[in-house]
Design a protein around this motif. Structure first.
Motif, PDB file in Angstrom:
ATOM      1  N   PHE A 114      44.405-101.491 -22.921  1.00  0.00           N
ATOM      2  CA  PHE A 114      44.993-100.613 -23.943  1.00  0.00           C
ATOM      3  C   PHE A 114      45.180-101.392 -25.255  1.00  0.00           C
ATOM      4  O   PHE A 114      44.816-100.922 -26.337  1.00  0.00           O
ATOM      5  CB  PHE A 114      46.329-100.048 -23.445  1.00  0.00           C
ATOM      6  CG  PHE A 114      47.026 -99.205 -24.477  1.00  0.00           C
ATOM      7  CD1 PHE A 114      46.577 -97.922 -24.759  1.00  0.00           C
ATOM      8  CD2 PHE A 114      48.108 -99.698 -25.202  1.00  0.00           C
ATOM      9  CE1 PHE A 114      47.196 -97.145 -25.748  1.00  0.00           C
ATOM     10  CE2 PHE A 114      48.728 -98.935 -26.182  1.00  0.00           C
ATOM     11  CZ  PHE A 114      48.276 -97.656 -26.446  1.00  0.00           C
TER      12      PHE A 114
ATOM     13  N   ASP B 136      41.714 -95.103 -19.461  1.00  0.00           N
ATOM     14  CA  ASP B 136      41.608 -94.649 -18.067  1.00  0.00           C
ATOM     15  C   ASP B 136      40.175 -94.272 -17.709  1.00  0.00           C
ATOM     16  O   ASP B 136      39.729 -94.490 -16.590  1.00  0.00           O
ATOM     17  CB  ASP B 136      42.574 -93.488 -17.814  1.00  0.00           C
ATOM     18  CG  ASP B 136      44.025 -93.984 -17.825  1.00  0.00           C
ATOM     19  OD1 ASP B 136      44.229 -95.199 -17.623  1.00  0.00           O
ATOM     20  OD2 ASP B 136      44.942 -93.168 -18.058  1.00  0.00           O
TER      21      ASP B 136
ATOM     22  N   TYR C  99      45.283 -94.032 -24.290  1.00  0.00           N
ATOM     23  CA  TYR C  99      45.374 -94.366 -22.858  1.00  0.00           C
ATOM     24  C   TYR C  99      44.309 -93.605 -22.053  1.00  0.00           C
ATOM     25  O   TYR C  99      43.746 -94.137 -21.094  1.00  0.00           O
ATOM     26  CB  TYR C  99      46.773 -94.035 -22.305  1.00  0.00           C
ATOM     27  CG  TYR C  99      47.727 -95.218 -22.373  1.00  0.00           C
ATOM     28  CD1 TYR C  99      47.502 -96.359 -21.589  1.00  0.00           C
ATOM     29  CD2 TYR C  99      48.841 -95.199 -23.201  1.00  0.00           C
ATOM     30  CE1 TYR C  99      48.371 -97.452 -21.658  1.00  0.00           C
ATOM     31  CE2 TYR C  99      49.711 -96.288 -23.280  1.00  0.00           C
ATOM     32  CZ  TYR C  99      49.465 -97.408 -22.500  1.00  0.00           C
ATOM     33  OH  TYR C  99      50.306 -98.495 -22.565  1.00  0.00           O
TER      34      TYR C  99
ATOM     35  N   ASP D  66      48.740 -91.299 -26.057  1.00  0.00           N
ATOM     36  CA  ASP D  66      48.221 -90.787 -24.773  1.00  0.00           C
ATOM     37  C   ASP D  66      46.699 -90.680 -24.813  1.00  0.00           C
ATOM     38  O   ASP D  66      46.017 -90.930 -23.829  1.00  0.00           O
ATOM     39  CB  ASP D  66      48.811 -89.400 -24.466  1.00  0.00           C
ATOM     40  CG  ASP D  66      50.281 -89.499 -24.063  1.00  0.00           C
ATOM     41  OD1 ASP D  66      50.764 -90.643 -23.924  1.00  0.00           O
ATOM     42  OD2 ASP D  66      50.927 -88.447 -23.908  1.00  0.00           O
TER      43      ASP D  66
ATOM     44  N   ARG E 110      45.238-102.630 -17.085  1.00  0.00           N
ATOM     45  CA  ARG E 110      45.210-101.368 -17.848  1.00  0.00           C
ATOM     46  C   ARG E 110      45.931-101.580 -19.181  1.00  0.00           C
ATOM     47  O   ARG E 110      45.465-101.154 -20.244  1.00  0.00           O
ATOM     48  CB  ARG E 110      45.878-100.258 -17.023  1.00  0.00           C
ATOM     49  CG  ARG E 110      45.905 -98.907 -17.718  1.00  0.00           C
ATOM     50  CD  ARG E 110      46.508 -97.855 -16.809  1.00  0.00           C
ATOM     51  NE  ARG E 110      46.519 -96.540 -17.427  1.00  0.00           N
ATOM     52  CZ  ARG E 110      47.617 -95.937 -17.901  1.00  0.00           C
ATOM     53  NH1 ARG E 110      48.789 -96.534 -17.834  1.00  0.00           N
ATOM     54  NH2 ARG E 110      47.532 -94.738 -18.452  1.00  0.00           N
ATOM     55  N   GLU E 111      47.072-102.259 -19.113  1.00  0.00           N
ATOM     56  CA  GLU E 111      47.848-102.523 -20.336  1.00  0.00           C
ATOM     57  C   GLU E 111      47.062-103.442 -21.279  1.00  0.00           C
ATOM     58  O   GLU E 111      47.051-103.235 -22.487  1.00  0.00           O
ATOM     59  CB  GLU E 111      49.198-103.167 -19.991  1.00  0.00           C
ATOM     60  CG  GLU E 111      50.205-102.188 -19.394  1.00  0.00           C
ATOM     61  CD  GLU E 111      50.451-100.957 -20.260  1.00  0.00           C
ATOM     62  OE1 GLU E 111      50.540-101.099 -21.491  1.00  0.00           O
ATOM     63  OE2 GLU E 111      50.528 -99.839 -19.702  1.00  0.00           O
TER      64      GLU E 111
END
Ligand code: BJ8
Length: 427
Positions: free
Chosen positions: A182, A338, A334, A331, A178-179
Motif C-alpha cells: 500500500f 488487493d 487498497y 479504500d 499488504r501494508e
C-alpha cells in the motif's frame, strides 16, 4: 496476402531511434507475422484490427503517444503487472509494457549484462541501448519493480540510460506485506502526481479503475470463449491480443476485443471453428511471452493442437481479477493493492494459490494436457515447476516442461518434444 509493418523514418529520427536498424527489423517482423498469422485457416474478421495494430506498431501508436506527450501527458514504461496502470490512466498518463520478446537485441545486452540472466530482461535492455524500440524512446521514465533478481539489478544499470523508478514488491502475502505494498502504491501515486502536475482524487481514480477493469473484463470474456468445444480462435491470435493489451489505448482496445467476442460468439453458435477437426487442446502455464515471442504457440499449433489458455502475466494473471470499485481514495488504493496480491507470480512464497489457480484454469479450459513454459535462467518459475509437475502427476494431468529462450536454435528439438507429447495425448 501482403503485410507490412509500416515505417516512419522522420518520426523515428525525431525520437532518437536507430533508423537503419529498425528498418531492417521491421522487414523481418513483417515476414514473420505474415507467415505465422495471416496463413491461418479459420481467422475471425475481428483480427483485422489487431493486424493493423501490428502494422502500425512502430508508427501509428508511437505518433499517438508523441502527440499525448506534447499535450503534457506522462508516458510510463513498465515491466510488470504490479505497476498500477489504473493510477497512470487516472492521472491522464499512458502506461506501456516494455518487456522484450525478441532475440534480435539479446547480443546487444550481452555486451554489458551477464549472459546467464533471462532473455526477457536482456531483450528489453538490448532494445533500449541499441535504440530500436520506439516505445522505450518515448517513455518519460521506466517504472521497474523488485520482483526477480534479474529485473531489480538490471534497473540499476538501466538507470544510467533512462530514469528508472523502482517500486518495492514484497515477496510474501501477509498483512505486513499488504501494508508495505500500500505504501509503495501511494509512493508511486505521489511520483506520478509530481510528474503530471495533477492531484489524484477519488473521482479520477475511479475513472482509471473503470477503464482498466473494462479492458480486463473484455479479455476475460475472450478467454472464456476458448472454453467451448467449438474453438472459434487460435491460441496464437489470443496471445497476440494479450500482448497488444500492454501498449494499445485501453478504451479502444476494450471496444475492439468486445467486437471480436461478439463475432466469436456468433461463430460458436454456428459451429464455425477449430472444433470440427477436434484438435488437441493444450494449456500453457509459466513465464510471460512478450511480443514477438510466439515460438511455443507456433510450434504447438503447427502440429495441429490449439492452445486454449495462458496462465501467465501475458495471459490470465493480467486479467483474471478486477479492482473492486470503492467510494473513497484510500479504500480505492487498497483495492488496487488487493488485486495485486491476487497475482500469483512465482516470486511469491509460499505460493499455493498459484497451484490451485492452475488447476482451476486447467479444468475450465477443458485442456488435454499442460505445457509448463519457463524462460531460461528464470529461477522462480523454474523452481516452481517442481510443484506444478507434482500436482499434475497427482491429478493425472499430462505434463510437459519446456525451458527455452528466444533463439531459433532449439526449435527442432522443441518440436520433437511437443510432437511426442501430443502423441501421448492422442494415445
Ligand atoms: S508478476 S511474472 S510480470 S515479475 S521471466 S524477468 S520473473 S527472470 S516477468 Fe513477471 Fe511481474 Fe512476475 Fe508477472 Fe524475472 Fe523470470 Fe525473467 Fe520475469
Amino acid at each position: 496476402m501482403e503485410f507490412l509493418v509500416k515505417a516512419d523514418p522522420e518520426l523515428w529520427q525525431r525520437i532518437g531511434v536507430d533508423v537503419t536498424r529498425l528498418s531492417k527489423m521491421r522487414e523481418i517482423l513483417s515476414q514473420m507475422y505474415k507467415n505465422m498469422f495471416l496463413n491461418q485457416e479459420i481467422r475471425p474478421e475481428g483480427m483485422k484490427y489487431f493486424d493493423e495494430i501490428v502494422s502500425n506498431i512502430h508508427t501509428g501508436r508511437i505518433k499517438e503517444i508523441v502527440e499525448a506527450k506534447e499535450e503534457g501527458r506522462v508516458v510510463v514504461g513498465a515491466f510488470c503487472v504490479y505497476i498500477p496502470e489504473e493510477i497512470v490512466v487516472a492521472l491522464d498518463g499512458i502506461c506501456i509494457g516494455l518487456c522484450g520478446g525478441s532475440q534480435a537485441t539479446v547480443p546487444d545486452a550481452e555486451r554489458i549484462l551477464p549472459r546467464s540472466i533471462c532473455p526477457l530482461v536482456k531483450s528489453a535492455y538490448g532494445f533500449r541501448i541499441s535504440r530500436v524500440c520506439p516505445y522505450f524512446q518515448v517513455a518519460d521514465f521506466v517504472a521497474g519493480e523488485t520482483t526477480c533478481d534479474s529485473k531489480k539489478k538490471t534497473w540499476e544499470v538501466l538507470n544510467r540510460d533512462i530514469e528508472t523508478y523502482v517500486m518495492e514488491i514484497p515477496p510474501m502475502k501477509r498483512e505486513t506485506e499488504r501494508e508495505l505494498l500500500f505504501k509503495e502504491v501511494v509512493r508511486f501515486k505521489e511520483e506520478l502526481e509530481k510528474r503530471s502536475g495533477i492531484k489524484l482524487d477519488e473521482e479520477r481514480l475511479l475513472k482509471g479503475v473503470r477503464i482498466i477493469n473494462r479492458k480486463r473484463k473484455a479479455l476475460q470474456r475472450l478467454n472464456s470463449l476458448r472454453q467451448h468445444d467449438v474453438l472459434p480462435i487460435s491460441g496464437k491470435d489470443v496471445l497476440l491480443i494479450e500482448q497488444i493489451a500492454y501498449y494499445d489505448d485501453p478504451e479502444r482496445f476494450a471496444t475492439k476485443v468486445e467486437e471480436l467476442c461478439d463475432e466469436l460468439e456468433d461463430r460458436i453458435a454456428k459451429g464455425i471453428g477449430y472444433g470440427e477437426k477436434k484438435p488437441l487442446r493444450v494449456m500453457i502455464s509459466g513465464t510471460p511471452m512478450a511480443f514477438p515471442n510466439f515460438k511455443l504457440h507456433n510450434i504447438v499449433e503447427r502440429l495441429g493442437a490449439i492452445i486454449v489458455n495462458e496462465e501467465s502475466c501475458i495471459g490470465t494473471r493480467y486479467f483474471k481479477d478486477l479492482v473492486e470499485e470503492k467510494n473513497n481514495l484510500t479504500d480505492q488504493l487498497y483495492a488496487i493493492v488487493d488485486r495485486s496480491m491476487k497475482v500469483h507470480c512465482a516470486i511469491f512464497t509460499p505460493n499455493e494459490e498459484r497451484i490451485e489457480r492452475i488447476l482451476e484454469e486447467y479444468k475450465n479450459s477443458k485442456a488435454d494436457g499442460l505445457i509448463y513454459y519457463s524462460l531460461t535462467f528464470c529461477q522462480t518459475y523454474l523452481i516452481e515447476a517442481v510443484k506444478v509437475k507434482q500436482t499434475c502427476e497427482r491429478e493425472g494431468i499430462p505434463f510437459l516442461m519446456v525451458e527455452s529462450d528466444y533463439s531459433p536454435e532449439d526449435v527442432g528439438q522443441l518440436q520433437t518434444r511437443v510432437e511426442a507429447f501430443l502423441e501421448t495425448l492422442r494415445g
